[in-house]
Scaffold this active site. Structure first.
Site, PDB file in Angstrom:
ATOM      1  N   ASP A  52      -2.901  -5.094  -0.821  1.00 42.36           N
ATOM      2  CA  ASP A  52      -2.444  -6.455  -1.937  1.00 42.36           C
ATOM      3  C   ASP A  52      -2.436  -7.236  -0.976  1.00 42.36           C
ATOM      4  O   ASP A  52      -1.896  -8.375  -0.209  1.00 42.36           O
ATOM      5  CB  ASP A  52      -1.291  -6.534  -3.109  1.00 42.36           C
ATOM      6  CG  ASP A  52      -0.131  -6.177  -2.284  1.00 42.36           C
ATOM      7  OD1 ASP A  52      -0.118  -5.724  -0.779  1.00 42.36           O
ATOM      8  OD2 ASP A  52       0.912  -6.270  -2.980  1.00 42.36           O
ATOM      9  N   GLU A 190       5.691   2.338   6.684  1.00 43.78           N
ATOM     10  CA  GLU A 190       5.143   0.457   7.377  1.00 43.78           C
ATOM     11  C   GLU A 190       6.144   0.879   8.435  1.00 43.78           C
ATOM     12  O   GLU A 190       7.112  -0.188   7.991  1.00 43.78           O
ATOM     13  CB  GLU A 190       4.656  -0.598   6.634  1.00 43.78           C
ATOM     14  CG  GLU A 190       4.805  -1.688   7.049  1.00 43.78           C
ATOM     15  CD  GLU A 190       3.796  -2.519   6.258  1.00 43.78           C
ATOM     16  OE1 GLU A 190       3.123  -2.367   4.425  1.00 43.78           O
ATOM     17  OE2 GLU A 190       3.231  -3.934   6.601  1.00 43.78           O
TER      18      GLU A 190
END
Ligand code: KIV
Length: 289
Positions: A52, A190
């Site tokens: 996204d 992340e």
């Protein structure tokens, strides 16, 4: 040969597990369209994520939050058409899965049926652990995403590294373990200190893909536009640029503009011609007008 006619064997979850066991790094990258998919296919990557991050890289939004399911499906289906061998992961956008298991299943099924994804990705621990369990029970392989989760960056204090205290690191690790226990096939971690990844790895049975998480993960993922230097925006600390395609693209378009303005383009070889007799007849036809 893969089902799509490539000489390279199709990548499967089993093949990724074998790479993890063998200590062979897994290569994952994002792609957002058909030519991008053909490029990453030709480069021989293992996993392609239609992230996204498309919200920013190709649609011009200023975060991942506004991108819709329909926008993501259109991009993901285009990537599917350009891929033969890597695993394809679709990214469920913000607001499309969090509220209930049935919403998550309905959205994920669209990514599988309409865009041909092999897995779907969801962000965070917490309620996403329940969503992951429901998706897996519904037969949909899931990639979990922990650490910096951009869809909820505002509640994490912005786009910044996570897990920098022992308590915060423990929370990232707990999220990853909960997603693994819920049946996720892979986990993305992340923007966490490499110490967090090093502490996490001995606890993980499924492949862990890092982005800004150090070198200990089973593989790495980067955003296509970041690694190729296509995106005209600030890049995160963990991004390494392997090309400067934006500079090449600007100079290519500028050279075209200059040649159009100077009359150098198009030259004779860029055009079509008709037989001289036909051209003469046409002139005659138009002469009386
Ligand atoms: O959306 C995305 O591109 C991602 C990757 C950076 C993991 O979530």
């Amino acid at each position: 040969m893969s089902a799509h006619g490539s000489d390279r064997a199709q990548v499967t979850l089993g093949a990724l597990a074998a790479k993890k066991d063998a200590g062979e790094p897994i290569v994952m990258v994002t792609a957002y369209d058909y030519p991008g998919a053909q490029i990453v296919e030709a480069a021989g990557v293992d996993v392609v994520l239609v992230g996204d991050s498309a919200a920013m890289t190709v649609l011009g939004y200023d975060s991942t939050v506004p991108v819709t399911v329909d926008e993501m499906l259109m991009l993901t289906a285009a990537v599917r058409r350009g891929l033969s061998t890597p695993l394809l992961v679709g990214d469920l956008p913000f607001g499309s899965y969090e509220a209930s298991d049935s919403l998550a299943i309905a959205t994920a099924q669209r990514f599988i049926k309409e865009a041909g994804c092999d897995l779907v990705k969801i962000e965070r621990g917490g309620t996403s652990v329940d969503r992951a369990r429901a998706l897996v029970a519904a037969g949909i392989p899931v990639l979990g995403h922990v650490g910096l989760t951009p869809q909820t960056a505002a509640s994490l204090g912005g786009y910044r590294a996570q897990g920098r205290t022992a308590d915060a690191a423990r929370a990232v690790i707990d999220d990853a373990l909960a997603l693994q226990d819920a049946g996720c096939s892979m986990i993305v971690v992340e923007a966490v200190p490499s110490e967090v990844t090093a502490a996490l790895m001995p606890l993980m049975r499924v492949p862990v893909i890092g982005i800004g998480a150090g070198a200990d993960a089973d593989g790495q993922v980067l955003v296509f536009h970041d690694l190729l230097g296509l995106y005209d925006g600030g890049a995160a600390k963990f991004v390494k640029r392997y090309a400067d395609l934006r500079t090449d693209a600007v100079s290519g378009v500028a050279a075209y503009a200059a040649e159009v303005r100077s009359g150098e383009y198009p030259a004779t070889e860029h055009g079509y011609s008709m037989p001289a007799a036909e051209a003469a007849e046409l002139r005659e036809m138009l002469a009386g007008r």
